[in-house]
Design a protein around this motif. Structure first.
Motif, PDB file in Angstrom:
ATOM      1  N   SER A  48       0.825  -1.205   0.000  1.00  0.00           N
ATOM      2  CA  SER A  48       0.000   0.000   0.000  1.00  0.00           C
ATOM      3  C   SER A  48       0.860   1.257   0.000  1.00  0.00           C
ATOM      4  O   SER A  48       0.605   2.199  -0.756  1.00  0.00           O
ATOM      5  N   LEU A  49       1.891   1.270   0.834  1.00  0.00           N
ATOM      6  CA  LEU A  49       2.783   2.432   0.900  1.00  0.00           C
ATOM      7  C   LEU A  49       3.532   2.621  -0.412  1.00  0.00           C
ATOM      8  O   LEU A  49       3.712   3.749  -0.888  1.00  0.00           O
ATOM      9  N   GLN A  50       3.964   1.515  -1.006  1.00  0.00           N
ATOM     10  CA  GLN A  50       4.689   1.591  -2.276  1.00  0.00           C
ATOM     11  C   GLN A  50       3.783   2.120  -3.389  1.00  0.00           C
ATOM     12  O   GLN A  50       4.193   2.979  -4.183  1.00  0.00           O
ATOM     13  N   ALA A  51       2.546   1.617  -3.442  1.00  0.00           N
ATOM     14  CA  ALA A  51       1.599   2.072  -4.462  1.00  0.00           C
ATOM     15  C   ALA A  51       1.280   3.554  -4.277  1.00  0.00           C
ATOM     16  O   ALA A  51       1.207   4.314  -5.252  1.00  0.00           O
ATOM     17  N   ASN A  52       1.102   3.964  -3.032  1.00  0.00           N
ATOM     18  CA  ASN A  52       0.807   5.373  -2.751  1.00  0.00           C
ATOM     19  C   ASN A  52       1.967   6.272  -3.172  1.00  0.00           C
ATOM     20  O   ASN A  52       1.762   7.358  -3.732  1.00  0.00           O
ATOM     21  N   GLN A  53       3.188   5.797  -2.937  1.00  0.00           N
ATOM     22  CA  GLN A  53       4.366   6.576  -3.323  1.00  0.00           C
ATOM     23  C   GLN A  53       4.461   6.715  -4.844  1.00  0.00           C
ATOM     24  O   GLN A  53       4.744   7.799  -5.366  1.00  0.00           O
ATOM     25  N   LEU A  54       4.216   5.618  -5.555  1.00  0.00           N
ATOM     26  CA  LEU A  54       4.283   5.648  -7.016  1.00  0.00           C
ATOM     27  C   LEU A  54       3.192   6.543  -7.605  1.00  0.00           C
ATOM     28  O   LEU A  54       3.429   7.287  -8.563  1.00  0.00           O
ATOM     29  N   LEU A  55       1.994   6.472  -7.022  1.00  0.00           N
ATOM     30  CA  LEU A  55       0.895   7.304  -7.511  1.00  0.00           C
ATOM     31  C   LEU A  55       1.167   8.783  -7.227  1.00  0.00           C
ATOM     32  O   LEU A  55       0.899   9.645  -8.073  1.00  0.00           O
ATOM     33  N   SER A  56       1.723   9.069  -6.060  1.00  0.00           N
ATOM     34  CA  SER A  56       2.067  10.453  -5.725  1.00  0.00           C
ATOM     35  C   SER A  56       3.132  10.994  -6.669  1.00  0.00           C
ATOM     36  O   SER A  56       3.080  12.161  -7.079  1.00  0.00           O
ATOM     37  N   GLN A  57       4.088  10.136  -7.033  1.00  0.00           N
ATOM     38  CA  GLN A  57       5.138  10.562  -7.952  1.00  0.00           C
ATOM     39  C   GLN A  57       4.572  10.833  -9.340  1.00  0.00           C
ATOM     40  O   GLN A  57       4.941  11.813 -10.000  1.00  0.00           O
ATOM     41  N   ALA A  58       3.652   9.962  -9.783  1.00  0.00           N
ATOM     42  CA  ALA A  58       3.017  10.169 -11.087  1.00  0.00           C
ATOM     43  C   ALA A  58       2.233  11.478 -11.101  1.00  0.00           C
ATOM     44  O   ALA A  58       2.270  12.239 -12.078  1.00  0.00           O
ATOM     45  N   ASP A  59       1.530  11.755 -10.008  1.00  0.00           N
ATOM     46  CA  ASP A  59       0.769  13.001  -9.901  1.00  0.00           C
ATOM     47  C   ASP A  59       1.707  14.209  -9.925  1.00  0.00           C
ATOM     48  O   ASP A  59       1.440  15.202 -10.614  1.00  0.00           O
ATOM     49  N   ALA A  60       2.806  14.128  -9.197  1.00  0.00           N
ATOM     50  CA  ALA A  60       3.768  15.234  -9.165  1.00  0.00           C
ATOM     51  C   ALA A  60       4.386  15.470 -10.544  1.00  0.00           C
ATOM     52  O   ALA A  60       4.580  16.620 -10.965  1.00  0.00           O
ATOM     53  N   ASP A  61       4.681  14.386 -11.257  1.00  0.00           N
ATOM     54  CA  ASP A  61       5.261  14.513 -12.601  1.00  0.00           C
ATOM     55  C   ASP A  61       4.296  15.206 -13.555  1.00  0.00           C
ATOM     56  O   ASP A  61       4.690  16.099 -14.320  1.00  0.00           O
ATOM     57  N   ARG A  62       3.023  14.803 -13.517  1.00  0.00           N
ATOM     58  CA  ARG A  62       2.053  15.404 -14.432  1.00  0.00           C
ATOM     59  C   ARG A  62       1.762  16.858 -14.050  1.00  0.00           C
ATOM     60  O   ARG A  62       1.547  17.703 -14.921  1.00  0.00           O
ATOM     61  N   MET A  63       1.749  17.148 -12.773  1.00  0.00           N
ATOM     62  CA  MET A  63       1.560  18.534 -12.344  1.00  0.00           C
ATOM     63  C   MET A  63       2.714  19.407 -12.832  1.00  0.00           C
ATOM     64  O   MET A  63       2.521  20.559 -13.230  1.00  0.00           O
ATOM     65  N   ALA A  64       3.919  18.864 -12.808  1.00  0.00           N
ATOM     66  CA  ALA A  64       5.082  19.611 -13.302  1.00  0.00           C
ATOM     67  C   ALA A  64       4.966  19.838 -14.812  1.00  0.00           C
ATOM     68  O   ALA A  64       5.273  20.929 -15.318  1.00  0.00           O
ATOM     69  N   ASP A  65       4.512  18.812 -15.541  1.00  0.00           N
ATOM     70  CA  ASP A  65       4.305  18.957 -16.990  1.00  0.00           C
ATOM     71  C   ASP A  65       3.239  20.017 -17.269  1.00  0.00           C
ATOM     72  O   ASP A  65       3.382  20.840 -18.184  1.00  0.00           O
ATOM     73  N   LEU A  66       2.172  19.980 -16.480  1.00  0.00           N
ATOM     74  CA  LEU A  66       1.089  20.952 -16.655  1.00  0.00           C
ATOM     75  C   LEU A  66       1.582  22.369 -16.373  1.00  0.00           C
ATOM     76  O   LEU A  66       1.247  23.312 -17.100  1.00  0.00           O
ATOM     77  N   ARG A  67       2.391  22.511 -15.344  1.00  0.00           N
ATOM     78  CA  ARG A  67       2.926  23.832 -14.998  1.00  0.00           C
ATOM     79  C   ARG A  67       3.789  24.385 -16.129  1.00  0.00           C
ATOM     80  O   ARG A  67       3.747  25.583 -16.433  1.00  0.00           O
ATOM     81  N   ARG A  68       4.558  23.505 -16.750  1.00  0.00           N
ATOM     82  CA  ARG A  68       5.381  23.956 -17.883  1.00  0.00           C
ATOM     83  C   ARG A  68       4.499  24.457 -19.026  1.00  0.00           C
ATOM     84  O   ARG A  68       4.845  25.426 -19.712  1.00  0.00           O
ATOM     85  N   ALA A  69       3.369  23.799 -19.224  1.00  0.00           N
ATOM     86  CA  ALA A  69       2.471  24.195 -20.315  1.00  0.00           C
ATOM     87  C   ALA A  69       1.775  25.525 -20.020  1.00  0.00           C
ATOM     88  O   ALA A  69       1.712  26.409 -20.878  1.00  0.00           O
TER      89      ALA A  69
END
Length: 223
Positions: A48-69
Motif C-alpha cells: 500500500s505504501l509503495q503504491a501510494n508513493q508511485l501514484l504520488s510521484q506520477a501526480d507530481a510529474d504530471r503537475m510539473a508537466d502541466l505547470r510547464r504548459a
C-alpha cells in the motif's frame, strides 16, 4: 468394577496428557495463524505504501508537466488572441517530452471551449482534430479552475468516458495581470497510470473497475 491401584495412578495422567495435548495444539495453531496474519498485514502495508508513493510521484510529474504548459512564455498571449498556430508551436514540444505514451494536451478558452488538442505520443506529436469542443464545459473541476476557485489551484479529475477512462490534470492560464483567460488540460489513460504501479487496480466511485495490472482483480465489494 473396581480399578486396580495401577490404573488409578495411570488414568489421571493419561487424561491430563490428552488435555495438555489438545490445549497445546490449539495454542500452537493460534500462534501460527497470528504470525501468518501479521506477515500478511505487513506485506499489505508495504504494498500500500509503495503504491501510494508511485501514484504520488506520477501526480507530481504530471503537475510539473502541466505547470510547464501553463507557464510557458507566450502561451497566455496566444490564448488571449485565440492563435492556435502559436499555441501549437509552443505546446507541442512540451507534450512530446512527456514520457507517457497516451498523453494528450488540450487548451480551453475562458468559457471552457476547446481550441486546440495535441497528441504527445507516437512518432509525430502535434495537433489533432477537436471532435467535441464543448465536452469539458460542464466539468466541475474545469469550471472551478476557470473561476479561480481555491486560489487558482490546479486540479485533477477522471473523465466520464467508461470506454477509455482518462485522468486529467487541469490548470489555469493567466495573463501578467493575473487574469484567467483559459486553461490547459493534460490527460493520461488510467490504463497507463496503472501500468506504472505494479499490482494495482483502479475503480471509480461506483465500484466499476477502470484498469488493473492483476490477472484476477477483485470486484470492488470484495476489495
Amino acid at each position: 468394577m473396581r480399578l486396580s491401584i495401577r490404573y488409578k495412578i495411570i488414568l489421571p495422567f493419561t487424561v491430563l496428557l490428552v488435555f495438555v495435548g489438545v490445549i497445546g495444539t490449539g495454542v500452537a495453531t493460534a500462534q501460527l495463524t497470528s504470525a501468518a496474519a501479521a506477515e500478511f498485514d505487513a506485506k499489505l502495508l508495504h504494498s500500500s505504501l509503495q503504491a501510494n508513493q508511485l501514484l504520488s510521484q506520477a501526480d507530481a510529474d504530471r503537475m510539473a508537466d502541466l505547470r510547464r504548459a501553463t507557464d510557458t512564455v507566450g502561451v497566455a498571449e496566444a490564448l488571449a488572441s485565440s492563435d492556435t498556430a502559436a499555441l501549437a508551436r509552443l505546446l507541442t514540444p512540451i507534450a512530446a517530452n512527456v514520457p507517457a505514451a497516451s498523453i494528450q494536451l488540450r487548451v480551453l478558452d475562458v468559457h471552457g471551449q476547446e481550441l486546440l488538442r495535441i497528441r504527445g505520443s507516437g512518432d509525430s506529436p502535434g495537433p489533432i482534430n477537436v471532435s467535441d469542443a464543448g465536452v469539458f464545459r460542464g466539468q466541475p473541476a474545469v469550471i472551478s479552475v476557470l473561476a479561480g476557485a481555491n486560489a487558482g489551484e490546479r486540479a485533477a479529475f477522471l473523465s466520464d468516458q467508461p470506454a477509455q477512462p482518462v485522468l486529467y490534470w487541469v490548470g489555469a492560464v493567466r495573463t501578467t495581470g493575473d487574469r484567467i483567460i483559459g486553461a490547459v488540460l493534460l490527460g493520461e489513460s488510467v490504463t497507463e497510470v496503472a501500468a506504472g504501479i505494479p499490482g494495482s487496480t483502479f475503480y471509480d466511485l461506483s465500484g466499476l473497475r477502470l484498469a488493473t495490472t492483476l490477472s484476477a482483480a477483485p470486484v470492488a465489494s470484495e476489495a
